[in-house]
Design a protein around this motif. Structure first.
Motif, PDB file in Angstrom:
ATOM      1  N   MET A  63      -2.300 102.759  36.961  1.00  0.00           N
ATOM      2  CA  MET A  63      -1.777 103.603  35.919  1.00  0.00           C
ATOM      3  C   MET A  63      -2.824 103.785  34.820  1.00  0.00           C
ATOM      4  O   MET A  63      -2.954 104.868  34.272  1.00  0.00           O
ATOM      5  N   TYR A 102     -13.121 114.098  36.263  1.00  0.00           N
ATOM      6  CA  TYR A 102     -11.945 113.430  35.707  1.00  0.00           C
ATOM      7  C   TYR A 102     -10.647 113.884  36.401  1.00  0.00           C
ATOM      8  O   TYR A 102      -9.729 113.084  36.570  1.00  0.00           O
ATOM      9  N   LEU A 117      -0.451 105.395  42.507  1.00  0.00           N
ATOM     10  CA  LEU A 117       0.818 104.935  41.938  1.00  0.00           C
ATOM     11  C   LEU A 117       1.982 105.077  42.922  1.00  0.00           C
ATOM     12  O   LEU A 117       3.039 104.496  42.708  1.00  0.00           O
ATOM     13  N   ALA A 127      -5.348 106.501  35.704  1.00  0.00           N
ATOM     14  CA  ALA A 127      -4.822 107.850  35.483  1.00  0.00           C
ATOM     15  C   ALA A 127      -4.823 108.201  33.992  1.00  0.00           C
ATOM     16  O   ALA A 127      -5.204 109.320  33.617  1.00  0.00           O
ATOM     17  N   GLY A 152      -5.880 108.418  40.937  1.00  0.00           N
ATOM     18  CA  GLY A 152      -5.104 107.423  40.189  1.00  0.00           C
ATOM     19  C   GLY A 152      -3.609 107.638  40.351  1.00  0.00           C
ATOM     20  O   GLY A 152      -2.846 106.682  40.513  1.00  0.00           O
ATOM     21  N   LEU A 153      -3.176 108.893  40.346  1.00  0.00           N
ATOM     22  CA  LEU A 153      -1.761 109.194  40.529  1.00  0.00           C
ATOM     23  C   LEU A 153      -1.314 108.911  41.964  1.00  0.00           C
ATOM     24  O   LEU A 153      -0.209 108.407  42.178  1.00  0.00           O
ATOM     25  N   SER A 203     -11.461 100.180  37.965  1.00  0.00           N
ATOM     26  CA  SER A 203     -11.451 100.381  39.416  1.00  0.00           C
ATOM     27  C   SER A 203     -12.026  99.174  40.138  1.00  0.00           C
ATOM     28  O   SER A 203     -11.496  98.744  41.173  1.00  0.00           O
ATOM     29  N   LEU A 240      -8.210 111.393  38.180  1.00  0.00           N
ATOM     30  CA  LEU A 240      -6.799 111.431  37.783  1.00  0.00           C
ATOM     31  C   LEU A 240      -5.899 111.579  39.009  1.00  0.00           C
ATOM     32  O   LEU A 240      -4.912 110.849  39.154  1.00  0.00           O
ATOM     33  N   ALA A 241      -6.246 112.494  39.894  1.00  0.00           N
ATOM     34  CA  ALA A 241      -5.440 112.709  41.103  1.00  0.00           C
ATOM     35  C   ALA A 241      -5.401 111.450  41.968  1.00  0.00           C
ATOM     36  O   ALA A 241      -4.329 111.042  42.441  1.00  0.00           O
ATOM     37  N   ALA A 270      -8.456 108.718  32.800  1.00  0.00           N
ATOM     38  CA  ALA A 270      -8.968 109.957  33.387  1.00  0.00           C
ATOM     39  C   ALA A 270      -8.375 111.174  32.682  1.00  0.00           C
ATOM     40  O   ALA A 270      -9.075 112.178  32.456  1.00  0.00           O
ATOM     41  N   LEU A 271      -7.110 111.105  32.310  1.00  0.00           N
ATOM     42  CA  LEU A 271      -6.481 112.211  31.585  1.00  0.00           C
ATOM     43  C   LEU A 271      -7.177 112.433  30.232  1.00  0.00           C
ATOM     44  O   LEU A 271      -7.449 113.573  29.844  1.00  0.00           O
TER      45      LEU A 271
END
Length: 172
Positions: A1, A59, A70, A4, A66-67, A127, A63-64, A7-8
């Motif tokens: 989380m 990024y 989840l 993400a 990272g999501l 990471s 982000l993708a 990265a956002l």
């Protein structure tokens, strides 16, 4: 989380720099450093594309991933963690290169670039820690299973191979 979320934040910073470079923002809000000097230098473009746009792409991909990490299906996937370490490691190296250019070639520092470099560093560290933790859990689980097998109680009371097959089917 955390990957993400960081990265956002990186998407917003890189998008801000990209919008400036493309002329959609008149001046950069820069309290410390010389953001416009850096952004108008020849080093602010890589392969004909603004460096900030490369950052947006980087990024967004992180982000993708990272999501995706989840979701229950990929939450403990070693492969995803390895990909994130490689990708964020590349991002960190690229940020180090850009910081070198700022300090020793352009002789100006952009606070937004520094923030992006810090975010890239955080992404790599998080990471890497995630991959280490996942590796430790896998090794710990394998060691626990090996210990149970070494105990000799595994399979006690089973008379023949057909009984083993039946227990496996019934999940006993």
């Amino acid at each position: 989380m955390l990957v993400a979320l960081v990265a956002l934040a990186g998407v917003f910073v890189a998008l801000y720099l990209t919008l400036y470079k493309l002329g959609y923002i008149g001046t950069l809000a820069c309290a410390v450093g010389s953001c416009e000097t850096v952004q108008t230098s020849k080093w602010a473009t890589f392969l004909g594309v603004p460096v900030g746009a490369w950052g947006v792409g980087y990024y967004v991909v992180v982000l993708a991933l990272g999501l995706v990490g989840l979701t229950p299906r990929y939450a403990d996937t070693r492969r995803l963690s390895e990909i994130l370490v490689l990708l964020t490691g590349f991002g960190l190296l690229f940020s180090i290169w850009l910081t070198y250019l700022e300090l020793f070639v352009i002789h100006a520092v952009c606070q937004w670039c520094v923030i992006s470099a810090i975010l890239a560093t955080i992404l790599f560290i998080v990471s890497l820690l995630d991959l280490r933790e996942l590796t430790r859990l896998v090794e710990e689980t394998a060691e626990e299973a090996a210990e149970r097998l070494r105990g000799g109680a595994f399979g006690a009371g089973i008379r023949n191979t057909s009984e083993v097959a039946m227990r496996a089917i019934r999940k006993e």
